[in-house]
Scaffold this motif. Structure first.
Motif, PDB file in Angstrom:
ATOM      1  N   ALA A 235      44.900   4.167 -13.992  1.00 58.56           N
ATOM      2  CA  ALA A 235      46.320   4.111 -14.343  1.00 58.56           C
ATOM      3  C   ALA A 235      47.088   5.026 -13.403  1.00 58.56           C
ATOM      4  CB  ALA A 235      46.517   4.551 -15.788  1.00 58.56           C
ATOM      5  N   GLU A 236      48.175   4.528 -12.841  1.00 58.69           N
ATOM      6  CA  GLU A 236      48.987   5.381 -11.954  1.00 58.69           C
ATOM      7  C   GLU A 236      50.284   5.768 -12.653  1.00 58.69           C
ATOM      8  OE1 GLU A 236      50.033   3.487  -8.263  1.00 58.69           O
ATOM      9  OE2 GLU A 236      51.231   1.960  -9.234  1.00 58.69           O
ATOM     10  N   GLY A 237      50.890   6.847 -12.175  1.00 56.16           N
ATOM     11  CA  GLY A 237      52.153   7.295 -12.755  1.00 56.16           C
ATOM     12  C   GLY A 237      51.995   7.962 -14.109  1.00 56.16           C
ATOM     13  N   VAL A 238      50.823   8.560 -14.362  1.00 52.25           N
ATOM     14  CA  VAL A 238      50.610   9.249 -15.634  1.00 52.25           C
ATOM     15  C   VAL A 238      51.320  10.605 -15.576  1.00 52.25           C
ATOM     16  CG1 VAL A 238      48.888  10.165 -17.243  1.00 52.25           C
ATOM     17  CG2 VAL A 238      48.386   8.110 -15.898  1.00 52.25           C
ATOM     18  N   GLU A 239      52.300  10.766 -16.449  1.00 54.83           N
ATOM     19  CA  GLU A 239      53.131  11.984 -16.397  1.00 54.83           C
ATOM     20  C   GLU A 239      52.968  12.879 -17.618  1.00 54.83           C
ATOM     21  OE1 GLU A 239      57.188  10.820 -15.649  1.00 54.83           O
ATOM     22  OE2 GLU A 239      56.751  10.196 -13.591  1.00 54.83           O
ATOM     23  N   THR A 240      52.506  12.321 -18.730  1.00 54.27           N
ATOM     24  CA  THR A 240      52.425  13.127 -19.955  1.00 54.27           C
ATOM     25  C   THR A 240      51.024  13.084 -20.561  1.00 54.27           C
ATOM     26  OG1 THR A 240      52.988  11.326 -21.494  1.00 54.27           O
ATOM     27  CG2 THR A 240      54.837  12.521 -20.474  1.00 54.27           C
ATOM     28  N   GLU A 241      50.735  14.114 -21.357  1.00 55.10           N
ATOM     29  CA  GLU A 241      49.448  14.152 -22.046  1.00 55.10           C
ATOM     30  C   GLU A 241      49.343  13.005 -23.039  1.00 55.10           C
ATOM     31  OE1 GLU A 241      48.932  18.097 -23.577  1.00 55.10           O
ATOM     32  OE2 GLU A 241      48.645  18.910 -21.546  1.00 55.10           O
ATOM     33  N   ALA A 242      50.483  12.662 -23.648  1.00 49.48           N
ATOM     34  CA  ALA A 242      50.468  11.564 -24.621  1.00 49.48           C
ATOM     35  C   ALA A 242      50.056  10.251 -23.952  1.00 49.48           C
ATOM     36  CB  ALA A 242      51.848  11.423 -25.264  1.00 49.48           C
ATOM     37  N   GLN A 243      50.543  10.014 -22.737  1.00 48.11           N
ATOM     38  CA  GLN A 243      50.134   8.809 -22.001  1.00 48.11           C
ATOM     39  C   GLN A 243      48.638   8.857 -21.698  1.00 48.11           C
ATOM     40  OE1 GLN A 243      52.805   9.222 -18.693  1.00 48.11           O
ATOM     41  NE2 GLN A 243      54.415   7.959 -19.613  1.00 48.11           N
ATOM     42  N   ARG A 244      48.189  10.009 -21.215  1.00 45.97           N
ATOM     43  CA  ARG A 244      46.766  10.145 -20.891  1.00 45.97           C
ATOM     44  C   ARG A 244      45.908   9.901 -22.139  1.00 45.97           C
ATOM     45  NH1 ARG A 244      44.755  15.946 -20.163  1.00 45.97           N
ATOM     46  NH2 ARG A 244      45.319  15.734 -22.358  1.00 45.97           N
ATOM     47  N   ASP A 245      46.321  10.497 -23.266  1.00 46.44           N
ATOM     48  CA  ASP A 245      45.525  10.359 -24.486  1.00 46.44           C
ATOM     49  C   ASP A 245      45.483   8.902 -24.961  1.00 46.44           C
ATOM     50  OD1 ASP A 245      45.100  13.044 -24.293  1.00 46.44           O
ATOM     51  OD2 ASP A 245      46.539  13.604 -25.859  1.00 46.44           O
ATOM     52  N   TRP A 246      46.619   8.228 -24.854  1.00 49.39           N
ATOM     53  CA  TRP A 246      46.642   6.802 -25.222  1.00 49.39           C
ATOM     54  C   TRP A 246      45.656   6.032 -24.343  1.00 49.39           C
ATOM     55  CZ3 TRP A 246      47.085   1.944 -23.440  1.00 49.39           C
ATOM     56  CH2 TRP A 246      47.475   0.931 -24.334  1.00 49.39           C
ATOM     57  N   LEU A 247      45.695   6.311 -23.053  1.00 45.70           N
ATOM     58  CA  LEU A 247      44.822   5.604 -22.108  1.00 45.70           C
ATOM     59  C   LEU A 247      43.350   5.861 -22.418  1.00 45.70           C
ATOM     60  CD1 LEU A 247      47.010   6.254 -18.957  1.00 45.70           C
ATOM     61  CD2 LEU A 247      46.339   3.971 -19.767  1.00 45.70           C
ATOM     62  N   ILE A 248      43.029   7.116 -22.704  1.00 45.19           N
ATOM     63  CA  ILE A 248      41.634   7.441 -23.035  1.00 45.19           C
ATOM     64  C   ILE A 248      41.220   6.689 -24.302  1.00 45.19           C
ATOM     65  CG2 ILE A 248      40.063   9.277 -23.791  1.00 45.19           C
ATOM     66  CD1 ILE A 248      41.630  11.193 -21.926  1.00 45.19           C
ATOM     67  N   ALA A 249      42.112   6.686 -25.289  1.00 46.97           N
ATOM     68  CA  ALA A 249      41.804   5.988 -26.546  1.00 46.97           C
ATOM     69  C   ALA A 249      41.588   4.492 -26.318  1.00 46.97           C
ATOM     70  CB  ALA A 249      42.922   6.215 -27.562  1.00 46.97           C
TER      71      ALA A 249
END
Ligand code: C2E
Ligand code: CA
Ligand code: CA
Ligand code: CA
Length: 275
Positions: A235-249
């Motif tokens: 995933a590109e353009g990851v700016e927030t922890e919430a985005q990262r956590d969603w992606l990991i989930a």
């Protein structure tokens, strides 16, 4: 303008005139940028859940003596139109491969992959494959660590030719990532036939992930598609922890974005440590 009829009035639209002149000046400057050595590369880390850096993407920067930094979003489309991108792209590839060869000689960095953007125009050159191979030979960069980022527009026309070129480079060890995935027009059945290694989720979907259900649904389908085709997904353009956590989930474990690092000049890049 003398003698021009009323019908041609729009041609002399002063605003249009100014825009055309500005563009012509930018183009003239762009022609000089390579010989004047105004280009350099920045590198943006690609990381995993654990913060480990797997690789970097090379991003072109143009430092103009008067204009200052000109954004690739501004000059790359211009370079594509006038074919300058072929020479510029070769310079990027050679600079990147030289860097890759240097990392290969450094035990702390030899595992890194280097992603390089290839424009459709550059890829469509008849001798694209030969050029890449010549650069790999000249720089002695490890081909298996080079990842070419191509976009879906390549496969709109001349699909079989594009596929054949990819296969020849694949044979040599080079890997491919499909950049800005989801924004183009690729037919999914064709994706299956391409020698791809990775899908790169476009940053527009990542940006809206938590505010727009459609974006979330698209990202989830891209991840599922990648899994079913046995492709990596990033995933590109990851700016927030919430985005990262969603992606990991949702089972995406590779990221690139300001949350981890901006694109940086080589001297500021700390590759040995996790970021
Ligand atoms: P791209 O390949 O999709 O590159 C990602 C762009 O997103 C880069 O912009 C990067 O700096 C930016 N970015 C990275 N992380 C974040 C983030 O967390 N948030 C946001 N908002 N943006 C982020 P950049 O460097 O301005 O490049 C723009 C485009 O120019 C690239 O999009 C690529 O299409 C093109 N480009 C850049 N370098 C090259 C090159 O060497 N060759 C070719 N052909 N195109 C290039
Ligand atoms: Ca890219
Ligand atoms: Ca992209
Ligand atoms: Ca893009």
């Amino acid at each position: 303008a003398k003698g021009a009829g009323r019908n041609t009035l729009s041609f002399f639209d002063p605003e249009m005139q100014v825009r055309l002149q500005a563009r012509a000046r930018l183009e003239a400057d762009l022609r000089q940028a390579l010989p004047r050595e105004e280009f350099h590369l920045h590198y943006q880390p690609q990381v995993t859940d654990s913060g480990e850096i797997r690789g970097v993407e090379a991003l072109l920067r143009w430092q103009h003596p008067r204009r200052g930094a000109v954004s690739p979003g501004e000059f790359i489309p211009l370079a594509e139109e006038n074919r300058l991108i072929v020479a510029i792209g070769a310079w990027v590839l050679e600079s990147a491969c030289r860097q890759l060869a240097a990392w290969a000689a450094d035990p702390a960095r030899r595992h890194l992959t280097l992603a390089v953007n290839v424009s459709p125009r550059q890829f469509r050159e008849v001798d694209f494959v030969e050029r890449v191979v010549a650069i790999l030979d000249a720089t002695r960069a490890p081909a298996e660590r080079l990842k070419l980022e191509v976009t879906e527009s390549l496969f709109l026309e001349e699909r079989d030719e594009a596929r054949a070129k990819m296969l020849r480079l694949r044979e040599r060890g080079v890997r491919f990532s499909l950049d800005d995935f989801g924004t183009g027009y690729s037919s999914l059945s064709y994706i299956k036939r391409l020698p791809l290694d990775q899908l790169k989720i476009d940053q527009s979907f990542v940006r809206d992930l938590l505010v727009d259900e459609a974006s979330a649904a698209i990202v989830a389908s891209i991840i599922a598609l990648a899994r079913s085709l046995e492709l990596e997904v990033i995933a590109e353009g990851v700016e927030t922890e919430a985005q990262r956590d969603w992606l990991i989930a949702h089972e995406c474990h590779a990221f690139q974005g300001y949350l981890f690092s901006r694109p940086l000049p080589l001297e500021e890049l700390h590759l040995s440590k996790a970021c």
